[in-house]
Design a protein around this motif. Structure first.
Motif, PDB file in Angstrom:
ATOM      1  N   LYS A  99       1.878   9.415 -10.840  1.00 30.33           N
ATOM      2  CA  LYS A  99       2.368   8.048 -10.997  1.00 30.33           C
ATOM      3  C   LYS A  99       2.379   7.665 -12.475  1.00 30.33           C
ATOM      4  O   LYS A  99       1.402   7.870 -13.195  1.00 30.33           O
ATOM      5  CB  LYS A  99       1.477   7.090 -10.210  1.00 30.33           C
ATOM      6  CG  LYS A  99       1.937   5.637 -10.256  1.00 30.33           C
ATOM      7  CD  LYS A  99       1.041   4.759  -9.395  1.00 30.33           C
ATOM      8  CE  LYS A  99       1.464   3.289  -9.478  1.00 30.33           C
ATOM      9  NZ  LYS A  99       0.610   2.430  -8.624  1.00 30.33           N
ATOM     10  N   ASP A 110       5.535   4.931  -8.087  1.00 30.92           N
ATOM     11  CA  ASP A 110       4.530   4.725  -7.034  1.00 30.92           C
ATOM     12  C   ASP A 110       4.485   5.952  -6.136  1.00 30.92           C
ATOM     13  O   ASP A 110       5.471   6.709  -6.039  1.00 30.92           O
ATOM     14  CB  ASP A 110       4.865   3.477  -6.205  1.00 30.92           C
ATOM     15  CG  ASP A 110       3.640   2.902  -5.490  1.00 30.92           C
ATOM     16  OD1 ASP A 110       2.555   3.518  -5.579  1.00 30.92           O
ATOM     17  OD2 ASP A 110       3.779   1.834  -4.847  1.00 30.92           O
ATOM     18  N   LYS A 116       3.190   6.963  -2.153  1.00 33.40           N
ATOM     19  CA  LYS A 116       2.684   6.479  -0.868  1.00 33.40           C
ATOM     20  C   LYS A 116       2.200   7.691  -0.065  1.00 33.40           C
ATOM     21  O   LYS A 116       2.999   8.417   0.530  1.00 33.40           O
ATOM     22  CB  LYS A 116       3.776   5.736  -0.101  1.00 33.40           C
ATOM     23  CG  LYS A 116       3.280   5.029   1.156  1.00 33.40           C
ATOM     24  CD  LYS A 116       4.453   4.430   1.940  1.00 33.40           C
ATOM     25  CE  LYS A 116       5.078   3.280   1.189  1.00 33.40           C
ATOM     26  NZ  LYS A 116       6.164   2.630   2.002  1.00 33.40           N
TER      27      LYS A 116
END
Length: 643
Positions: free
Chosen positions: A351, A371, A373
């Motif tokens: 990131k 980002d 996830k």
């Protein structure tokens, strides 16, 4: 005599050795093969013979290929003498091309072979994600055609050499624009005609067949009034689902599978990234592509110095119209959503990282991961149902080959019943009634498979009521059947079909009357035209046709040296037509794009015609002889086929 042989075995073996070995030395094994095949030849090309066994094997392979690609194709069409003869002609054509290749000393280099294989869609489907060929699947592809990998490559090499023979002709064929225009205008010319139809229905009231005529027609055409053969069978199917039912999973295997695959089973990791794209498609000129790369390198230096400016730089410079207004943001995506170079880079970063310049088919990317996830890890108990499904599927796939062998052997070794193999492999014995050689309406599954139906109605199955062999009816799916009751085709009694016989006879006699009246009218009208005829209509080969094909052909082939011209057309069961040709008109001029397509099509026709003439010349040069007479179709056979 036999006692002497048993007592003097060594002496007899020595004598046989003296007799047989010299024969092999003189003529060789291939010589014996040729001798045994000479009386079996169905065609010859030069000194090479095509044997009955080669023909049978080639036709079986062709039938299997067609049934695999068109499962609903009528098996009777594939097994007809006409279809078999087409296969023989193909074998002869292939052998003629092989002879021509050898005669011209043509060959295919290893580089050309490699290029052909690389461009093949079939071979492309065997590539792994890293671009390498899955050798095991490649071997399976060759084995599915009864070949080794060397044999498969030799066949492709031979096909490429044969293409060289034809390409020298077809690739150089051409048709001058003037010639194609003259020919196409003649082909599509229009004719103004008046058509008088003599329809059988108009003569039906004049026909009243006697009982004797009905009886005679019934006796002469028994095939028209038959009930088809049928069978009641029991059958078993082996597939992956059946194998799964026999699998008992080990608890330790379940837990090991969980530990090894928990990440994948819990869900896919997703990344959110932004990018700056400088367009540079592969077909862009090299100089322009170099400039695009230099621009991307400059932008990379800029965002590396001030990472927080990435979104602003993307808005001003990115050439991706979809993401640039949003600062290059692409939102969240999983694996498989992006082109591979982009995906590989994005999923290798942390990131906040900014990538080097990444090249793809679209151009040059600068990627920033904004980002990550990661999926929440799920417990063993949560994933247990999914793990059981996965493990059973994997074990069933591995076990299927072994089970298939047991199934194949079982239905053969105990050929008088399917129950033993069903009990051993825990399969269900199913039943079906009113099965026919062609799938009946409402049938489903293996009962519609042509290979399965052909095996059920094979001579061995019908006469001896034995199990069929194990038939491959689909991927990882075998089936076998056994006839319980067979009802042969039979002609229905006249008392049951009298009305149908009468209708057919009335239709036949009405058509005969229509034809006779039409022929009489044609002769009379050539001498003195009638006072009135139906309204004129325009016919041609262009556009939708308003007249039957035989009538159109007759009209366009009619001699129009003197107008009006008269033509009589026998339409068979549809009666008769008398056509008066009044005018011959040029075709309606075609649009520019249509005319260009037509010229290309005409050039293709010319190339095909030249190729056929060349093939005919090669057959003469290599002294081709087809020793099997060409099959003919009887009128009754045509009628039955139509119905």
């Amino acid at each position: 005599m036999f006692d002497f042989v048993r007592k003097h075995t060594k002496v007899m073996m020595f004598l046989m050795f003296l007799l047989i070995i010299p024969a092999f030395v003189l003529v060789g094994v291939d010589g014996f093969r040729r001798i045994s095949a000479e009386g079996d030849a169905v065609a010859t090309v030069g000194s090479h013979s095509i044997t009955q066994s080669e023909w049978d094997a080639a036709h079986k392979a062709e039938v299997d290929r067609l049934r695999a690609s068109v499962p609903n194709l009528d098996a009777k069409l594939l097994d007809s003498p006409q279809a078999r003869y087409v296969t023989l002609e193909r074998l002869v054509r292939e052998r003629v091309l092989t002879e021509a290749v050898q005669d011209a000393h043509l060959n295919t280099s290893d580089a050309r072979l490699a290029r052909e294989l690389q461009q093949s869609p079939t071979i492309a489907s065997l590539r792994r994600p890293d671009g390498t060929i899955d050798i095991e699947r490649y071997r399976q592809l060759a084995a599915s055609q009864g070949l080794t990998t060397d044999g498969f490559e030799a066949r492709v090499r031979s096909q490429l050499s044969e293409r060289q023979v034809e390409a020298g002709l077809t690739s150089t064929a051409f048709s001058p624009a003037v010639l194609s225009e003259v020919s196409l205008n003649a082909f599509y010319e229009r004719r103004e005609v008046q058509i008088s139809r003599f329809n059988p229905a108009d003569y039906a009231s004049k026909v009243s067949p006697s009982d004797a005529e009905i009886e005679a027609f019934y006796q002469a055409n028994p095939a028209l009034f038959q009930t088809p053969e049928s069978a009641s069978i029991e059958y078993v199917v082996l597939d992956l689902d059946a194998v799964k039912k026999s699998i008992v999973l080990n608890e330790q295997d379940l837990k090991s599978y969980y530990e090894q695959n928990v990440g994948r089973l819990s869900g896919k990791e997703e990344r959110r990234a932004s990018h700056i794209l400088i367009n540079a498609p592969k077909d862009m000129p090299a100089d322009d592509r170099k400039k695009a790369r230099e621009r991307a390198d400059a932008l990379l230096l800029q965002v590396r110095k001030t990472p927080d400016s990435f979104a602003d730089v993307a808005r001003k410079n990115s050439q991706d119209a979809g993401s640039a207004p949003n600062g290059g943001d692409l939102d969240f995506f999983g694996r498989g959503a992006m082109v591979k170079p982009f995906e590989d880079a994005a999923f290798a970063m942390k990131k906040g990282d900014i990538s080097d310049v990444v090249e793809s088919d679209f151009g040059f990317h600068i990627i920033k991961v904004t980002d990550i996830k990661a999926p929440k890890q799920r417990s063993f108990e949560e994933l247990r149902p999914l793990i059981e499904v996965d493990l059973k599927a994997q074990q069933a796939q591995r076990k299927f080959a072994e089970t298939a062998e047991a199934f194949t052997n079982g239905v053969y070794e105990q050929s008088d019943s399917l129950k033993p193999v069903a009990e051993r492999l825990k399969l269900e014995v199913k039943a079906a009634t009113n099965l026919q050689r062609k799938a009946v309406p409402g049938a489903a599954g293996v009962l519609t498979n042509p290979k399965f139906l052909a095996a059920v109605f094979s001579a061995d199955s019908l006469e001896k009521k034995r199990n069929t062999e194990a038939i491959e009816v689909g991927a990882n799916q075998l089936a076998a059947a056994r006839i319980i009751q067979y009802t042969p085709a039979s002609t229905r009694p006249l008392s049951e079909v009298r009305a149908s016989v009468k209708d057919r006879l009335v239709a036949t006699q009405s058509a005969d009357l229509a034809k006779k009246d039409g022929i009489d009218k044609l002769a009379a009208w050539k001498t003195a035209a009638p006072g009135s005829l139906p309204a004129s209509t325009m016919v041609s080969r262009e556009g939708a046709q308003t007249v039957p094909g035989p009538m159109l052909d007759a009209v366009l082939q009619a001699d129009t040296t003197t107008l009006p011209a008269w033509v009589g057309v026998d339409l068979g069961a549809q009666g008769y037509a008398v056509v008066r040709v009044n005018k011959v008109l040029p075709r309606t001029p075609a649009a520019t794009t249509t005319a260009e397509q037509e010229r290309k099509q005409y050039a293709q026709w010319v190339a095909n015609a030249e190729n056929q003439a060349y093939q005919k010349m090669l057959k003469q040069r290599f002294k081709v002889q087809i020793k099997v007479p060409r099959p003919t179709t009887t009128a009754l056979g045509q009628q039955g086929a139509a119905e």
